[in-house]
Design a protein around this motif. Structure first.
Motif, PDB file in Angstrom:
ATOM      1  N   ALA A  71       4.240 -16.379   8.651  1.00 35.67           N
ATOM      2  CA  ALA A  71       3.567 -16.236   9.937  1.00 35.67           C
ATOM      3  C   ALA A  71       3.102 -17.632  10.345  1.00 35.67           C
ATOM      4  O   ALA A  71       2.294 -18.260   9.645  1.00 35.67           O
ATOM      5  N   VAL A  72       3.623 -18.133  11.458  1.00 31.36           N
ATOM      6  CA  VAL A  72       3.396 -19.529  11.832  1.00 31.36           C
ATOM      7  C   VAL A  72       2.624 -19.607  13.143  1.00 31.36           C
ATOM      8  O   VAL A  72       2.622 -18.678  13.946  1.00 31.36           O
ATOM      9  N   TRP A  78       5.426 -26.572   9.298  1.00 27.78           N
ATOM     10  CA  TRP A  78       4.118 -25.925   9.186  1.00 27.78           C
ATOM     11  C   TRP A  78       3.530 -26.134   7.788  1.00 27.78           C
ATOM     12  O   TRP A  78       4.236 -26.037   6.774  1.00 27.78           O
ATOM     13  N   ARG A  79       2.262 -26.376   7.733  1.00 25.66           N
ATOM     14  CA  ARG A  79       1.551 -26.547   6.480  1.00 25.66           C
ATOM     15  C   ARG A  79       1.089 -25.183   5.976  1.00 25.66           C
ATOM     16  O   ARG A  79       0.493 -24.401   6.721  1.00 25.66           O
ATOM     17  N   THR A  98       0.254 -24.675  11.230  1.00 29.86           N
ATOM     18  CA  THR A  98      -0.086 -24.048   9.957  1.00 29.86           C
ATOM     19  C   THR A  98       0.667 -22.730   9.821  1.00 29.86           C
ATOM     20  O   THR A  98       1.159 -22.149  10.798  1.00 29.86           O
ATOM     21  N   THR A  99       0.757 -22.252   8.580  1.00 25.27           N
ATOM     22  CA  THR A  99       1.473 -21.004   8.296  1.00 25.27           C
ATOM     23  C   THR A  99       0.887 -20.335   7.073  1.00 25.27           C
ATOM     24  O   THR A  99       0.270 -20.993   6.217  1.00 25.27           O
ATOM     25  N   VAL A 100       1.076 -19.022   6.991  1.00 27.56           N
ATOM     26  CA  VAL A 100       0.788 -18.271   5.769  1.00 27.56           C
ATOM     27  C   VAL A 100       2.036 -17.491   5.374  1.00 27.56           C
ATOM     28  O   VAL A 100       2.776 -17.018   6.232  1.00 27.56           O
ATOM     29  N   GLU A 101       2.291 -17.425   4.088  1.00 30.65           N
ATOM     30  CA  GLU A 101       3.379 -16.587   3.595  1.00 30.65           C
ATOM     31  C   GLU A 101       3.021 -15.132   3.886  1.00 30.65           C
ATOM     32  O   GLU A 101       1.865 -14.719   3.685  1.00 30.65           O
ATOM     33  N   ILE A 102       3.991 -14.339   4.339  1.00 30.60           N
ATOM     34  CA  ILE A 102       3.694 -12.955   4.728  1.00 30.60           C
ATOM     35  C   ILE A 102       4.753 -12.014   4.171  1.00 30.60           C
ATOM     36  O   ILE A 102       5.950 -12.368   4.101  1.00 30.60           O
ATOM     37  N   GLY A 126       5.297 -28.837   0.391  1.00 25.85           N
ATOM     38  CA  GLY A 126       4.245 -28.012   0.963  1.00 25.85           C
ATOM     39  C   GLY A 126       4.382 -27.752   2.437  1.00 25.85           C
ATOM     40  O   GLY A 126       3.495 -27.138   3.044  1.00 25.85           O
ATOM     41  N   LEU A 127       5.492 -28.198   3.034  1.00 24.30           N
ATOM     42  CA  LEU A 127       5.730 -27.947   4.446  1.00 24.30           C
ATOM     43  C   LEU A 127       6.922 -27.020   4.619  1.00 24.30           C
ATOM     44  O   LEU A 127       7.944 -27.159   3.926  1.00 24.30           O
ATOM     45  N   VAL A 128       6.798 -26.081   5.528  1.00 26.96           N
ATOM     46  CA  VAL A 128       7.850 -25.099   5.802  1.00 26.96           C
ATOM     47  C   VAL A 128       8.546 -25.500   7.095  1.00 26.96           C
ATOM     48  O   VAL A 128       7.892 -25.789   8.112  1.00 26.96           O
TER      49      VAL A 128
END
Length: 416
Positions: A71-72, A78-79, A98-102, A126-128
């Motif tokens: 989720a970005v 995205w960090r 920024t992002t979170v793994e979902i 660490g960046l997507v």
């Protein structure tokens, strides 16, 4: 006790038309629809909705990810600032980049602008990175249904799909109609209950079979509710009917629907104060069928369905009278008959409706008459899917479109 009517004092009534009989018994069943009650979801399979099924929240109730991924917010790369799994409430994404793994099914965090599929992403230091699709990869609240929306109407049969839908809507119970309770009385001293036919006596085929048909129509039938053969005397018939009507909503009887010397059903019904809803139907086979109602001491109406003694005729009576009656008692719509194209000629039966056993080819949409279809035969029935309806004064020709009365399916099955 009232005197039994005799053939020279009481004329046989004219038979009801088949369509008229079906409509009449459905109407009286619906007027006597069974009580409603709230049941846990796991106990509702096979029952009938007594109120519409509505949603308690939007479906889904919150935005949920359709895929595993990220989720970005904003443009990449995205960090990674966290992870959100199904069943958790995530913190908002407050910064671009920024992002979170979902996980699939997880709640999309507030502030997210897209979901990037994991298989279309790369992670370095660490960046997507990746390119999000134009089509959103999450389900919006209310996408399936909005809060308080009616999903299914009153009268819907409850099956596992309905139970699952109700659970997804947040319901723990459903208000349903109580299942009909049925009993069976087998009449006929000539019947054997074990072993092969011999010495002028025939094997009872309906006592073992009819309860199964009734269960497929949604009835509860206990082994103790199947009684017979009942002795061929009026007093035995009256006693058996009175006992069965104590607990049953519907009592089916086999045999005794004519007015012969040992046919005691009509005088027994008179002794019980019953009145006829239908007394003989212009249908072949099976015309001496009947449906009567008896007022119970509790104020509720009970029903007696008189099925002819010939086995195939008895099943014709079940599909003609018992099926629409039970639909009404359960608060379900009148059964709509599917149609098929006749593959072969089927003769008419004069001024009577002919219900002809057929096997259906569902892929081709055709109905094929089966053999061994005498009133006393069951061989044809065992290989059939239902009865083609040949209207009075007509015969069926190859290519004709006809209605088909389906035999009841196993619980939970749907017609194809």
């Amino acid at each position: 006790m009232k005197a039994a009517p005799t053939a020279d004092r009481v004329a046989a009534p004219p038979p009801a038309g088949w369509d008229e009989a079906r409509a009449r018994v459905y109407a009286v069943g619906l007027a006597a629809a069974l009580p409603t009650l709230a049941r846990p979801l796991v106990d509702t399979d096979g029952l009938t909705l007594a109120e519409p099924l509505t949603t308690r929240t939007d479906l889904p109730a919150f935005p949920t990810s359709s895929v595993d991924g990220w989720a970005v917010r904003g443009v990449g790369p995205w960090r990674v600032v966290g992870r959100v799994l199904a069943g958790n409430t995530p913190a908002p994404l407050t910064e671009d980049g920024t992002t979170v793994e979902i996980a699939t099914g997880a709640m999309v965090p507030e502030g997210a602008t897209a979901v990037l599929r994991v298989e279309e992403s790369t992670t370095t230091d660490g960046l997507v990175s990746g390119t999000v699709r134009e089509t959103p990869e999450w389900r919006q609240p209310g996408e399936e249904a909005y809060a308080d929306e009616e999903l299914l109407p009153v009268g819907t049969p409850v099956d596992p799909a309905v139970i699952g839908l109700a659970a997804s809507c947040g319901h723990d119970t459903l208000r349903v109609r109580r299942a009909p309770r049925a009993a069976l009385l087998v009449f006929g001293d000539e019947l054997l209950t074990a072993g092969p036919p011999a010495a002028g006596r025939v094997r009872d085929a309906l006592g073992p079979a009819v309860p199964g048909w009734l269960r497929r129509y949604g009835c509860q039938v206990r082994p103790a509710d199947v009684v017979g053969p009942v002795a061929d005397t009026l007093s035995a018939h009256v006693a058996a009917l009175r006992a069965a009507l104590t607990n049953a909503d519907l009592v089916c009887t086999t045999g005794g629907t004519m007015r012969g010397p040992v046919d005691h059903l009509h005088p027994a019904l008179e002794a019980l104060g019953a009145d006829y809803v239908v007394n003989t139907v212009a249908v072949r086979p099976g015309f001496p069928m009947l449906l009567a109602r008896v007022a119970g001491t509790d104020g509720r109406v009970r029903f007696v369905a008189g099925l002819p003694g010939n086995p195939q005729s008895a099943i014709v009576a079940l599909v003609s009278l018992v099926a629409p009656l039970l639909a009404g008692l359960q608060g379900r719509p009148m059964p709509v008959l599917p149609q098929a194209t006749l593959a072969e000629t089927v003769p008419g039966r004069g001024d009577h409706t002919h219900l002809a056993l057929v096997r259906l080819d569902h892929a081709a949409g055709t109905a094929h008459p089966v053999r061994h279809v005498g009133s006393a035969m069951l061989r044809g029935l065992a290989g059939a899917d239902g009865f083609a309806v040949i209207r009075p004064g007509t015969s069926g020709k190859p290519g004709d479109r006809v209605s088909v009365v389906p035999l009841p399916l196993l619980s939970g099955e749907r017609a194809s």
